[in-house]
Scaffold this motif. Structure first.
Motif, mmCIF file in Angstrom:
data_model
loop_
_atom_site.group_PDB
_atom_site.id
_atom_site.type_symbol
_atom_site.label_atom_id
_atom_site.label_comp_id
_atom_site.label_asym_id
_atom_site.label_seq_id
_atom_site.Cartn_x
_atom_site.Cartn_y
_atom_site.Cartn_z
ATOM 1 N N PHE A 1 -75.442 -34.983 -18.909
ATOM 2 C CA PHE A 1 -74.352 -34.269 -18.244
ATOM 3 C C PHE A 1 -74.426 -32.789 -18.618
ATOM 4 O O PHE A 1 -74.843 -32.448 -19.719
ATOM 5 N N ALA A 2 -73.997 -31.948 -17.679
ATOM 6 C CA ALA A 2 -73.891 -30.526 -18.007
ATOM 7 C C ALA A 2 -72.649 -30.268 -18.852
ATOM 8 O O ALA A 2 -72.607 -29.360 -19.687
ATOM 9 N N TRP A 3 -71.617 -31.087 -18.635
ATOM 10 C CA TRP A 3 -70.344 -30.939 -19.348
ATOM 11 C C TRP A 3 -69.726 -32.331 -19.446
ATOM 12 O O TRP A 3 -69.864 -33.113 -18.498
ATOM 13 N N ARG B 1 -68.320 -23.414 -18.976
ATOM 14 C CA ARG B 1 -68.526 -24.727 -18.379
ATOM 15 C C ARG B 1 -69.523 -24.661 -17.221
ATOM 16 O O ARG B 1 -70.450 -25.459 -17.132
ATOM 17 N N ALA B 2 -69.322 -23.684 -16.345
ATOM 18 C CA ALA B 2 -70.207 -23.583 -15.188
ATOM 19 C C ALA B 2 -71.620 -23.174 -15.605
ATOM 20 O O ALA B 2 -72.586 -23.523 -14.945
ATOM 21 N N GLY B 3 -71.717 -22.442 -16.704
ATOM 22 C CA GLY B 3 -73.033 -21.995 -17.142
ATOM 23 C C GLY B 3 -73.732 -22.969 -18.066
ATOM 24 O O GLY B 3 -74.869 -22.724 -18.477
ATOM 25 N N SER B 4 -73.066 -24.063 -18.412
ATOM 26 C CA SER B 4 -73.682 -25.039 -19.310
ATOM 27 C C SER B 4 -74.841 -25.731 -18.596
ATOM 28 O O SER B 4 -74.648 -26.327 -17.531
ATOM 29 N N ILE C 1 -60.097 -32.105 -15.200
ATOM 30 C CA ILE C 1 -61.219 -31.683 -14.350
ATOM 31 C C ILE C 1 -62.537 -31.843 -15.097
ATOM 32 O O ILE C 1 -62.669 -31.359 -16.191
ATOM 33 N N GLY D 1 -60.626 -18.146 -18.093
ATOM 34 C CA GLY D 1 -61.799 -17.560 -17.447
ATOM 35 C C GLY D 1 -63.058 -17.774 -18.280
ATOM 36 O O GLY D 1 -64.118 -18.129 -17.753
ATOM 37 N N PRO E 1 -77.862 -28.336 -17.397
ATOM 38 C CA PRO E 1 -77.955 -29.795 -17.334
ATOM 39 C C PRO E 1 -78.604 -30.338 -18.603
ATOM 40 O O PRO E 1 -79.461 -29.706 -19.203
ATOM 41 N N GLY E 2 -78.183 -31.513 -19.001
ATOM 42 C CA GLY E 2 -78.773 -32.127 -20.181
ATOM 43 C C GLY E 2 -78.175 -31.633 -21.485
ATOM 44 O O GLY E 2 -78.692 -31.935 -22.565
ATOM 45 N N VAL F 1 -64.149 -21.335 -17.904
ATOM 46 C CA VAL F 1 -64.813 -21.595 -16.616
ATOM 47 C C VAL F 1 -66.268 -21.125 -16.680
ATOM 48 O O VAL F 1 -67.190 -21.822 -16.238
ATOM 49 N N VAL F 2 -66.491 -19.931 -17.255
ATOM 50 C CA VAL F 2 -67.857 -19.408 -17.355
ATOM 51 C C VAL F 2 -68.721 -20.302 -18.235
ATOM 52 O O VAL F 2 -69.854 -20.667 -17.883
ATOM 53 N N VAL G 1 -56.934 -28.177 -16.317
ATOM 54 C CA VAL G 1 -58.271 -27.582 -16.431
ATOM 55 C C VAL G 1 -59.095 -28.251 -17.532
ATOM 56 O O VAL G 1 -60.281 -28.553 -17.345
#
Lengths: 420, 126
Positions: A164-166, A62-65, A420, A56, A67-68, A59-60, A416
């Motif tokens: 990339f964001a990630w 990664r999703a919150g990273s 992904i 969890g 852009p750039g 996921v947070v 994960v």
């Protein structure tokens, strides 16, 4: 309801390994809910929450990273706003003369010779690496170096900035993780789950010899998984071994306790059955083979391509070489990646958020596998002394539950973190 | 197992054990096939829409994890007590992850308002 037996002697969870169907499930041939099994499942429930917390958080993060955060030409976290027009020279293939290319890379990128060698070697394996960057802060003659490297036989190209964001999978300029190697490791861990369940099936039949053999197979395959993970970590982190203080501690640490344990097992086995002695002797032979291969790697002048071909063993042999040749000074191991992976050219916990997440998740899983291997080793040793029977083998089943859970977690982590 | 332990019972029990071993080996082959499928899926659909890539891979991973739990960990054969452990754990684990979804959505909304127009952006977060 049956009387509760003491821990370690309770009936196990195999569907045919009990006398009565439990109340509440008429007509179904279900195994009893023994205290040990319920306790293990409650422990595994806490483990589920632990790994859910890790995933969890991942996921947070990664999703919150934003852009750039990652780019192909600059280290993670670099402010790209003022570097919009940057271009980089990317080495795709060193060609037939990697030494000459490495010398040019050392000159172009300002790298020490040994680092340039490893950089070119890594670029050849991964398929791409940034040699140098032309930006307002670091003006470079990218086109001139492209021509010189091309004349040396290398395959190179000039690329613009990508962000990339990630780090996406299969992009060697920002993501150093080897999916091929880890897919193989996933396959290996699944194999160990099968050998574990076959060990349980063997003792449920009362076959103590096959119990020992399948347990030994599980331990060896589980150790192989760990060995590959350590190899992966070494390639990623690129550690420096201080040879001046390291002697042959590796072999002392590994071989002596193993040999002592196995000798003890051999002495005990003489008092029991002859076939258990055969299993112990086989194990001793395996340990001896390991030592012989290691010593051969030290003394024989093995062909470098052969060493590369045998993969993970290469690192172990290099480590051995470093340990035995105490006068050659510090030696660096592992890959030397492109700058987008990490500012130092390595993938270490401090390199990026992606790196620290990766090492936290896979490290905790590796610690669980290590615990499982140690527990299975103790169970295997006890099995050599006839410690388990068709009627009393609950510990084998409980260890199996834990082992399969570790396999299950890896299936999720592989998807994960890597895919992904 | 029948407490009388008659030869007939022993033979039946042996056959049942053999069928379990066969089931384990079939599950093993299924796990291998799914691992290969996962690997190929990720490799071939690297540039596919994120929902397709992530959704497909997660479905495959859940099927694999389910096979390990149901067969290797014998959940398929256990009595109803297993739900006392599995239901609360699944509920709490789901809430732990789903509870973070609103935060993810807000972050992505914020980000959509400020795209990085100074660089060629690729592979952004879904």
């Amino acid at each position: 309801m049956a009387e509760t037996p003491p821990f370690g002697e309770e009936p196990t969870g195999e569907p045919h390994d009990h006398d009565h169907a439990p109340s509440g499930a008429p007509g179904r041939d279900t195994p009893p809910a023994t205290p040990g099994k319920v306790a293990m499942w409650l422990f595994l429930a806490t483990e589920v929450m632990f790994f859910t917390g890790l995933i969890g958080s991942y996921v947070v993060l990664r999703a919150g990273s934003p852009p750039g955060s990652y780019s192909n030409l600059f280290p993670p976290g670099t402010d790209l706003a003022s570097r919009a027009g940057a271009v980089g020279l990317v080495l795709l293939d060193p060609g037939e003369d990697p030494d000459k290319v490495a010398a040019l890379v050392a000159e172009a990128g300002g790298l020490p010779a040994e680092e340039a060698d490893r950089f070119v070697e890594t670029a050849g394996e991964i398929g791409e690496a940034v040699v140098l960057v032309d930006s307002p802060y670091e003006p470079s003659d990218v086109e001139g170096w492209r021509q010189r490297l091309a004349e040396a036989g290398a395959s190179v190209e000039v690329r613009g900035l990508e962000s990339f964001a990630w780090p996406p999978p299969y992009n060697g300029l920002v993501n150093p993780l080897s999916i091929d190697l880890t897919a193989l490791n996933t396959f290996i861990l699944i194999c160990s789950s099968v050998t574990m369940v076959l060990a349980l099936a063997a003792i449920q039949r009362g076959d103590t010899l096959r119990l020992s053999l399948w347990l030994l197979a599980t331990i060896l395959i589980g150790s192989t998984f760990l060995g590959i993970q350590v190899y992966e970590y070494i390639q990623l982190i690129g550690p420096t071994i201080e040879c001046s203080v390291a002697v042959s501690g590796w072999h002392v640490a590994v071989a002596v306790p193993l040999a002592a344990l196995l000798l003890l097992a051999l002495l005990q086995a003489r008092k029991t059955e002859g076939r258990t002695a055969a299993v112990v002797l086989l194990s001793l032979v395996l340990v001896a083979c390991y030592e012989v291969v290691s010593i051969l790697g030290l003394t024989a002048d093995l062909d470098a391509e052969f060493l590369e071909a045998i993969g993970p063993v290469t690192t172990a042999l290099r480590l051995d070489e470093a340990l035995y040749q105490a006068d050659i000074g510090p030696i660096e191991l592992g890959h030397r990646y492109s700058v987008g992976v990490g500012a130092s050219g390595h993938f270490r916990p401090s390199s990026s958020l992606f790196a620290s997440s990766f090492f936290t998740m896979t490290g905790f899983h590796g610690a669980h596998v290590t615990g499982g291997v140690l527990a299975l080793t103790l169970i295997w040793l006890r099995s050599l002394f006839g410690g388990y029977s068709k009627e009393s083998h609950a510990v084998v089943e409980l260890a199996g539950l834990y082992w399969h859970f570790v396999d299950l977690v890896w299936i999720i982590l592989f998807t994960v973190v890597y895919l992904i | 197992m029948d407490p009388t332990g008659t030869p007939t019972t022993v033979v039946v029990a042996h056959r049942e054990h053999s069928s379990h071993v066969k089931a384990y080996l079939r599950v093993f082959l299924a796990l291998l096939a799914l691992t290969v499928a996962e690997y190929l899926y990720a490799r071939l659909l690297t540039d596919a829409p994120a929902a397709l890539l992530i959704g497909g891979l997660l479905v495959l991973a859940v099927i694999k994890a389910g096979l390990v739990g149901l067969f290797f960990m014998h959940l398929l054969f256990e009595g109803r007590w297993k739900y006392l452990v599995l239901v609360p754990t699944t509920f709490l684990a789901s809430v732990t992850v789903l509870g973070l979804v609103p935060d993810l959505a807000y972050r992505q909304d914020d980000r959509a308002g400020a795209p990085p127009d100074h660089v060629a952006s690729a592979g952004e977060e879904p």
